[in-house]
Design a protein around this motif. Structure first.
Motif, PDB file in Angstrom:
ATOM      1  N   VAL A 187      91.707 -47.233  -7.514  1.00 19.87           N
ATOM      2  CA  VAL A 187      90.373 -47.356  -8.090  1.00 19.87           C
ATOM      3  C   VAL A 187      90.033 -48.833  -8.209  1.00 19.87           C
ATOM      4  O   VAL A 187      90.840 -49.638  -8.693  1.00 19.87           O
ATOM      5  CB  VAL A 187      90.299 -46.682  -9.468  1.00 19.87           C
ATOM      6  CG1 VAL A 187      88.923 -46.872 -10.100  1.00 19.87           C
ATOM      7  CG2 VAL A 187      90.638 -45.198  -9.344  1.00 19.87           C
ATOM      8  N   ALA A 188      88.850 -49.203  -7.737  1.00 24.26           N
ATOM      9  CA  ALA A 188      88.449 -50.597  -7.765  1.00 24.26           C
ATOM     10  C   ALA A 188      88.332 -51.098  -9.195  1.00 24.26           C
ATOM     11  O   ALA A 188      87.741 -50.440 -10.045  1.00 24.26           O
ATOM     12  CB  ALA A 188      87.115 -50.786  -7.039  1.00 24.26           C
ATOM     13  N   LEU A 222      84.045 -46.116  -6.247  1.00 26.56           N
ATOM     14  CA  LEU A 222      84.396 -47.453  -5.773  1.00 26.56           C
ATOM     15  C   LEU A 222      85.912 -47.567  -5.761  1.00 26.56           C
ATOM     16  O   LEU A 222      86.558 -47.436  -6.807  1.00 26.56           O
ATOM     17  CB  LEU A 222      83.786 -48.527  -6.676  1.00 26.56           C
ATOM     18  CG  LEU A 222      82.261 -48.529  -6.793  1.00 26.56           C
ATOM     19  CD1 LEU A 222      81.800 -49.621  -7.744  1.00 26.56           C
ATOM     20  CD2 LEU A 222      81.620 -48.707  -5.424  1.00 26.56           C
ATOM     21  N   MET A 223      86.484 -47.800  -4.574  1.00 23.04           N
ATOM     22  CA  MET A 223      87.932 -47.832  -4.441  1.00 23.04           C
ATOM     23  C   MET A 223      88.327 -48.944  -3.477  1.00 23.04           C
ATOM     24  O   MET A 223      87.521 -49.375  -2.634  1.00 23.04           O
ATOM     25  CB  MET A 223      88.477 -46.492  -3.943  1.00 23.04           C
ATOM     26  CG  MET A 223      88.087 -45.301  -4.788  1.00 23.04           C
ATOM     27  SD  MET A 223      89.100 -43.849  -4.442  1.00 23.04           S
ATOM     28  CE  MET A 223      90.681 -44.359  -5.118  1.00 23.04           C
ATOM     29  N   THR A 224      89.541 -49.391  -3.638  1.00 21.02           N
ATOM     30  CA  THR A 224      90.128 -50.332  -2.689  1.00 21.02           C
ATOM     31  C   THR A 224      91.225 -49.609  -1.912  1.00 21.02           C
ATOM     32  O   THR A 224      91.946 -48.786  -2.474  1.00 21.02           O
ATOM     33  CB  THR A 224      90.727 -51.554  -3.398  1.00 21.02           C
ATOM     34  OG1 THR A 224      91.747 -51.116  -4.321  1.00 21.02           O
ATOM     35  CG2 THR A 224      89.655 -52.315  -4.161  1.00 21.02           C
ATOM     36  N   VAL A 225      91.316 -49.910  -0.627  1.00 20.76           N
ATOM     37  CA  VAL A 225      92.333 -49.296   0.206  1.00 20.76           C
ATOM     38  C   VAL A 225      93.063 -50.405   0.952  1.00 20.76           C
ATOM     39  O   VAL A 225      92.446 -51.313   1.508  1.00 20.76           O
ATOM     40  CB  VAL A 225      91.706 -48.281   1.198  1.00 20.76           C
ATOM     41  CG1 VAL A 225      90.615 -48.920   2.038  1.00 20.76           C
ATOM     42  CG2 VAL A 225      92.772 -47.655   2.082  1.00 20.76           C
ATOM     43  N   GLU A 226      94.383 -50.329   0.902  1.00 23.36           N
ATOM     44  CA  GLU A 226      95.230 -51.306   1.591  1.00 23.36           C
ATOM     45  C   GLU A 226      95.868 -50.631   2.794  1.00 23.36           C
ATOM     46  O   GLU A 226      96.554 -49.614   2.658  1.00 23.36           O
ATOM     47  CB  GLU A 226      96.306 -51.850   0.648  1.00 23.36           C
ATOM     48  CG  GLU A 226      97.169 -52.930   1.285  1.00 23.36           C
ATOM     49  CD  GLU A 226      98.226 -53.448   0.326  1.00 23.36           C
ATOM     50  OE1 GLU A 226      97.933 -54.396  -0.412  1.00 23.36           O
ATOM     51  OE2 GLU A 226      99.341 -52.881   0.328  1.00 23.36           O
ATOM     52  N   LEU A 227      95.651 -51.214   3.971  1.00 24.94           N
ATOM     53  CA  LEU A 227      96.155 -50.657   5.219  1.00 24.94           C
ATOM     54  C   LEU A 227      97.199 -51.602   5.811  1.00 24.94           C
ATOM     55  O   LEU A 227      96.946 -52.814   5.920  1.00 24.94           O
ATOM     56  CB  LEU A 227      95.017 -50.451   6.212  1.00 24.94           C
ATOM     57  CG  LEU A 227      93.826 -49.606   5.724  1.00 24.94           C
ATOM     58  CD1 LEU A 227      92.744 -49.558   6.780  1.00 24.94           C
ATOM     59  CD2 LEU A 227      94.277 -48.208   5.355  1.00 24.94           C
ATOM     60  N   ARG A 228      98.329 -51.051   6.189  1.00 20.95           N
ATOM     61  CA  ARG A 228      99.398 -51.822   6.838  1.00 20.95           C
ATOM     62  C   ARG A 228      99.560 -51.321   8.262  1.00 20.95           C
ATOM     63  O   ARG A 228      99.665 -50.109   8.494  1.00 20.95           O
ATOM     64  CB  ARG A 228     100.715 -51.697   6.078  1.00 20.95           C
ATOM     65  CG  ARG A 228     100.694 -52.354   4.707  1.00 20.95           C
ATOM     66  CD  ARG A 228     102.033 -52.219   4.000  1.00 20.95           C
ATOM     67  NE  ARG A 228     102.010 -52.906   2.715  1.00 20.95           N
ATOM     68  CZ  ARG A 228     102.328 -54.170   2.531  1.00 20.95           C
ATOM     69  NH1 ARG A 228     102.741 -54.907   3.583  1.00 20.95           N
ATOM     70  NH2 ARG A 228     102.274 -54.721   1.339  1.00 20.95           N
TER      71      ARG A 228
END
Length: 374
Positions: free
Chosen positions: A369-370, A294-300
């Motif tokens: 990591v979430a 479970l992960m978070t990804v930030e896209l710009r």
């Protein structure tokens, strides 16, 4: 471009037929190697006899192949490297990092898993020493007979007591045994837990917790007042670091018990218990299903138009379950996704696909990591 010279169930020999340089060949070779790992191949042999030139892009492809093989527990070996290719690898100081073999037979030969062998042999020697020490100690220091003080009751086993001059060394031996048990269990957990490795502080906490269990039993001895005193002092301690995996909490509890056994001088029980715990951890990792990450990804992205279709198509291609969480628009668009992905999925591959060689409009990709919800 790529000729699979020889293949088996999990092994393949790949022969590039052109220079591995930027502008297409090196990038294509890199994507092909990563695709082979995703298809289940674990042992790749790269025949470089037809590769006449190698630049930084080709070096990057070889490095990524090497690191991907380490991540999946496989091998990535090179054969047939010419003088120019060897010179580039030596200039980058990679000739001692990448596995380079003299012949195809040598590259295809299975290597002995020496790290695993050393771990098994060291663990077996530690368990044997603890069992031998526990049996010898129980013979040399039999439990005292308490029936004279308590008529009508059977003798209860208590910790053996050494002479005052020897007792400090006995206590030191108990602490060393507890530390060795903690190191063994932690090493086994590190070896067979590659999908979600623990932090260094957590590994050190496991060893220290086992030692603390032994220390408490040494201090308590047969004093009931000391037991209550330590219990009161322990109730003040608060752990600020959350432990997300229930198995980690259970392992900590079991390590505390093994440390207490070592502190009591029950070395045989501590050794057998440590061996049983290590075998159980290995069995659980091999039998149980691997949990997704479970992960978070930030896209710009540049501008106000975020390339949603491109991002979602990449997620679907890699089998990633996603859910948008935060969206902000201004001079640049920022979208944060909560994702669930397979442990074997390489984040670098997904990031590269999201960036799209700079043509997709994505400026940066940041994985984290979430965090567990409170």
């Amino acid at each position: 471009m790529f000729k699979p010279a020889k293949a088996s169930r999990d092994r393949l020999t790949l022969s590039p037929n052109e220079p591995l340089v930027a502008g297409g060949p090196a990038e294509g070779f890199e994507r092909h190697v990563q695709a082979l790992f995703r298809q289940g191949y674990r042992r790749l042999v790269i025949d470089l006899q037809n590769v006449r030139a190698l630049d930084s892009a080709g070096v990057r492809a070889l490095i990524r192949g090497h690191t991907s093989a380490q991540r999946v527990g496989g091998s990535f070996r090179l054969i047939g490297a010419g003088a120019q290719v060897q010179a580039v690898l030596q200039a980058a100081r990679l000739d001692s990092v990448l596995e380079m073999c003299d012949s195809l037979e040598t590259a295809e030969a299975r290597r002995w898993p020496w790290p695993t062998i050393r771990l098994v042999v060291g663990g077996a020697m530690l368990v044997a020493a603890l069992v031998w020490g526990g049996v010898s100690w129980s013979i040399l220091q039999p439990a005292p007979d308490l029936t004279s003080e308590f008529p009508g009751r059977s003798a209860a086993p208590v910790a053996a007591v050494a002479s005052p001059g020897v007792q400090p060394f006995v206590d030191l031996g108990r602490l060393v045994a507890a530390a060795a048990i903690g190191v063994l269990v932690t090493a086994v957990g590190r070896r067979y837990r590659q999908d979600r490795p623990q932090t260094q502080s957590m590994e050190q906490a496991q060893v220290l917790l086992c030692v603390s269990g032994a220390m408490m039993m040494v201090i308590i001895g047969s004093s009931l007042a000391r037991a209550f005193g330590i219990a009161g002092a322990a109730s003040i301690i608060r752990f600020r670091t959350p432990v997300e995996d229930p198995k980690d909490i259970t392992v900590l509890f079991l390590l505390m018990g093994l440390g207490m056994a070592a502190g009591l001088g029950a070395f045989a029980l501590a050794g057998v218990g440590a061996a049983f715990l290590c075998v159980t951890l290995v069995a659980l990792e091999r039998v149980g299903g691997r949990k997704p990450r479970l992960m978070t990804v930030e896209l710009r992205a540049t501008g106000r138009d975020f390339p949603i279709r491109h991002v979602e198509s990449v997620f679907l291609r890699y089998g990633i379950v996603f859910e948008p969480r935060q969206v902000s628009q201004g001079d640049e668009s920022v979208v944060q996704y909560h994702t669930k992905l397979d442990p074997d999925t390489a984040l670098e591959d997904v990031s590269q696909a999201l960036m799209g060689d700079g043509t997709a409009g994505i400026q940066s990709v940041v994985w984290e990591v979430a965090k567990r919800k409170a």
